[in-house]
Scaffold this motif. Structure first.
Motif, PDB file in Angstrom:
ATOM      1  N   THR A 141       0.951  -1.161  -0.174  1.00 57.74           N
ATOM      2  CA  THR A 141      -0.002   0.067  -0.064  1.00 57.74           C
ATOM      3  C   THR A 141       0.923   1.084   0.065  1.00 57.74           C
ATOM      4  OG1 THR A 141      -1.758  -1.188   1.079  1.00 57.74           O
ATOM      5  CG2 THR A 141      -1.962   1.241   1.359  1.00 57.74           C
ATOM      6  N   VAL A 142       0.555   2.044  -0.719  1.00 64.77           N
ATOM      7  CA  VAL A 142       1.349   3.404  -1.080  1.00 64.77           C
ATOM      8  C   VAL A 142       0.561   4.469  -0.230  1.00 64.77           C
ATOM      9  CG1 VAL A 142       2.136   5.053  -2.581  1.00 64.77           C
ATOM     10  CG2 VAL A 142       2.022   2.902  -3.288  1.00 64.77           C
ATOM     11  N   ILE A 143       1.666   5.231   0.679  1.00 68.43           N
ATOM     12  CA  ILE A 143       0.800   6.098   1.943  1.00 68.43           C
ATOM     13  C   ILE A 143       1.481   7.597   1.594  1.00 68.43           C
ATOM     14  CG2 ILE A 143       0.515   6.609   4.266  1.00 68.43           C
ATOM     15  CD1 ILE A 143       0.441   3.681   4.801  1.00 68.43           C
ATOM     16  N   GLN A 144       0.923   8.597   1.467  1.00 66.04           N
ATOM     17  CA  GLN A 144       1.496   9.888   1.528  1.00 66.04           C
ATOM     18  C   GLN A 144       1.540  10.225   3.128  1.00 66.04           C
ATOM     19  OE1 GLN A 144      -0.231  13.131  -0.594  1.00 66.04           O
ATOM     20  NE2 GLN A 144       1.117  14.451   0.346  1.00 66.04           N
ATOM     21  N   ALA A 145       2.637  10.234   3.828  1.00 71.48           N
ATOM     22  CA  ALA A 145       2.854  10.428   5.237  1.00 71.48           C
ATOM     23  C   ALA A 145       3.474  11.774   5.459  1.00 71.48           C
ATOM     24  CB  ALA A 145       3.266   9.290   6.243  1.00 71.48           C
ATOM     25  N   GLY A 146       2.559  12.699   5.954  1.00 75.04           N
ATOM     26  CA  GLY A 146       3.229  13.951   5.987  1.00 75.04           C
ATOM     27  C   GLY A 146       3.369  14.948   5.096  1.00 75.04           C
ATOM     28  N   PRO A 147       4.195  15.822   5.000  1.00 72.05           N
ATOM     29  CA  PRO A 147       4.717  16.583   6.287  1.00 72.05           C
ATOM     30  C   PRO A 147       3.769  16.969   7.222  1.00 72.05           C
ATOM     31  CG  PRO A 147       5.047  18.161   4.354  1.00 72.05           C
ATOM     32  CD  PRO A 147       4.481  16.889   3.983  1.00 72.05           C
ATOM     33  N   CYS A 148       4.028  16.695   8.507  1.00 71.40           N
ATOM     34  CA  CYS A 148       3.012  17.140   9.597  1.00 71.40           C
ATOM     35  C   CYS A 148       3.610  18.341  10.340  1.00 71.40           C
ATOM     36  CB  CYS A 148       2.822  16.041  10.454  1.00 71.40           C
ATOM     37  SG  CYS A 148       1.999  14.601   9.792  1.00 71.40           S
ATOM     38  N   VAL A 149       2.932  19.275  10.992  1.00 72.60           N
ATOM     39  CA  VAL A 149       3.426  20.370  11.612  1.00 72.60           C
ATOM     40  C   VAL A 149       2.700  20.086  13.146  1.00 72.60           C
ATOM     41  CG1 VAL A 149       3.319  22.893  11.807  1.00 72.60           C
ATOM     42  CG2 VAL A 149       3.228  21.831   9.591  1.00 72.60           C
ATOM     43  N   VAL A 150       3.707  20.222  14.091  1.00 78.24           N
ATOM     44  CA  VAL A 150       3.252  20.207  15.478  1.00 78.24           C
ATOM     45  C   VAL A 150       2.497  21.640  15.953  1.00 78.24           C
ATOM     46  CG1 VAL A 150       4.185  20.349  17.924  1.00 78.24           C
ATOM     47  CG2 VAL A 150       5.373  18.879  16.036  1.00 78.24           C
ATOM     48  N   THR A 151       1.350  21.398  16.068  1.00 79.59           N
ATOM     49  CA  THR A 151       0.505  22.802  16.328  1.00 79.59           C
ATOM     50  C   THR A 151       0.441  22.996  17.621  1.00 79.59           C
ATOM     51  OG1 THR A 151      -1.564  21.183  16.136  1.00 79.59           O
ATOM     52  CG2 THR A 151      -0.902  22.361  14.107  1.00 79.59           C
ATOM     53  N   GLN A 152       0.490  22.228  18.812  1.00 82.34           N
ATOM     54  CA  GLN A 152       0.243  22.263  20.137  1.00 82.34           C
ATOM     55  C   GLN A 152       1.181  21.117  20.950  1.00 82.34           C
ATOM     56  OE1 GLN A 152      -3.791  22.238  21.387  1.00 82.34           O
ATOM     57  NE2 GLN A 152      -3.146  22.828  23.392  1.00 82.34           N
ATOM     58  N   VAL A 153       1.840  21.389  21.890  1.00 78.59           N
ATOM     59  CA  VAL A 153       2.289  20.355  22.670  1.00 78.59           C
ATOM     60  C   VAL A 153       1.706  20.381  24.147  1.00 78.59           C
ATOM     61  CG1 VAL A 153       4.407  19.874  24.028  1.00 78.59           C
ATOM     62  CG2 VAL A 153       4.660  20.697  21.674  1.00 78.59           C
ATOM     63  N   LYS A 154       1.107  19.431  24.538  1.00 77.39           N
ATOM     64  CA  LYS A 154       0.385  19.448  25.587  1.00 77.39           C
ATOM     65  C   LYS A 154       1.277  18.661  26.780  1.00 77.39           C
ATOM     66  CE  LYS A 154      -4.286  19.445  23.850  1.00 77.39           C
ATOM     67  NZ  LYS A 154      -5.539  18.785  23.882  1.00 77.39           N
TER      68      LYS A 154
END
Length: 211
Positions: A26-39
């Motif tokens: 299976t082909v997955i497009q993963a990211g780029p992800c941005v950190v929007t909050q750190v709890k």
């Protein structure tokens, strides 16, 4: 690093391994992800990293979320997911606005878990939903009952149907996790990761890939 990334299912293909065997992938497009909050435990009562994935038009973004994204220094994102602290090194620190890619978490040959939403199939009968065999023989007075569930309860006692009885109903559309899929290939320039086997969901659906 956090335990996973948000991605999108592209589709399926096949690759040949070192032994010449064809492996369904299976082909997955993963990211780029941005950190929007750190709890943190001090501010929120638990540790988690909230990440955003995919672009979203600002005019279609609610005002509270517009402020949330502006505070994190990023453009509006279509998906927000929290990755809670599940054995992550307590010394690992994250910064709001930090961008994470597949090379930050994964490598070829590694085994990962993939979470997705299975395809919804609507209201289905017991044969499709639970692999019932139906009533069976077409003789002995049976008519148009090859896919019927048959008897569902006892006689005068207990005079009710037990909870959990497998009957017709809504099928699919559930959160499903597939474990131990091997990372067969990575293409960091396109944020593409190819894993062995099938994952839940339709093409272009949102998935989580976890290590």
């Amino acid at each position: 690093m956090p335990i996973g990334l948000i991605g999108k299912k592209i589709g399926m293909t096949s690759l040949f391994d070192a032994d010449g065997r064809s492996v369904a992938c299976t082909v997955i497009q993963a990211g780029p992800c941005v950190v929007t909050q750190v709890k943190t435990e001090d501010t929120d009562g638990y540790r988690a990293v909230q990440m955003g994935f995919g672009e979203r038009k600002e005019k279609n973004t609610p005002k509270p979320l517009q402020g949330h994204f502006k505070k994190s220094g990023t453009t509006p994102k279509s998906k927000l997911v929290e990755f809670r602290d599940m054995g992550v090194d307590s010394e690992t620190t994250y910064e709001v606005g930090q961008e994470l890619n597949i090379t930050d978490l994964f490598e070829e040959g590694q085994f990962v878990d993939v979470v997705g939403t299975s395809k919804g199939k609507g209201f289905q009968g017991v044969v499709k939903r639970y692999n019932f065999g139906g009533v069976g023989q077409a003789t002995h007075g049976q008519h148009n009952r090859l896919r019927a569930p048959g008897s569902i309860g006892a006689s005068s006692y207990p005079s009710r149907v037990f909870k959990g009885m497998r009957m017709a109903g809504r099928m699919g559309g559930n959160r499903v996790k597939v474990k131990n899929l091997r990372v067969e290939k990575m293409m960091p320039e396109a944020n593409i990761i190819v894993v062995s086997g099938a994952i839940p969901g339709a093409n272009n659906s949102t998935i989580l890939i976890q290590r």
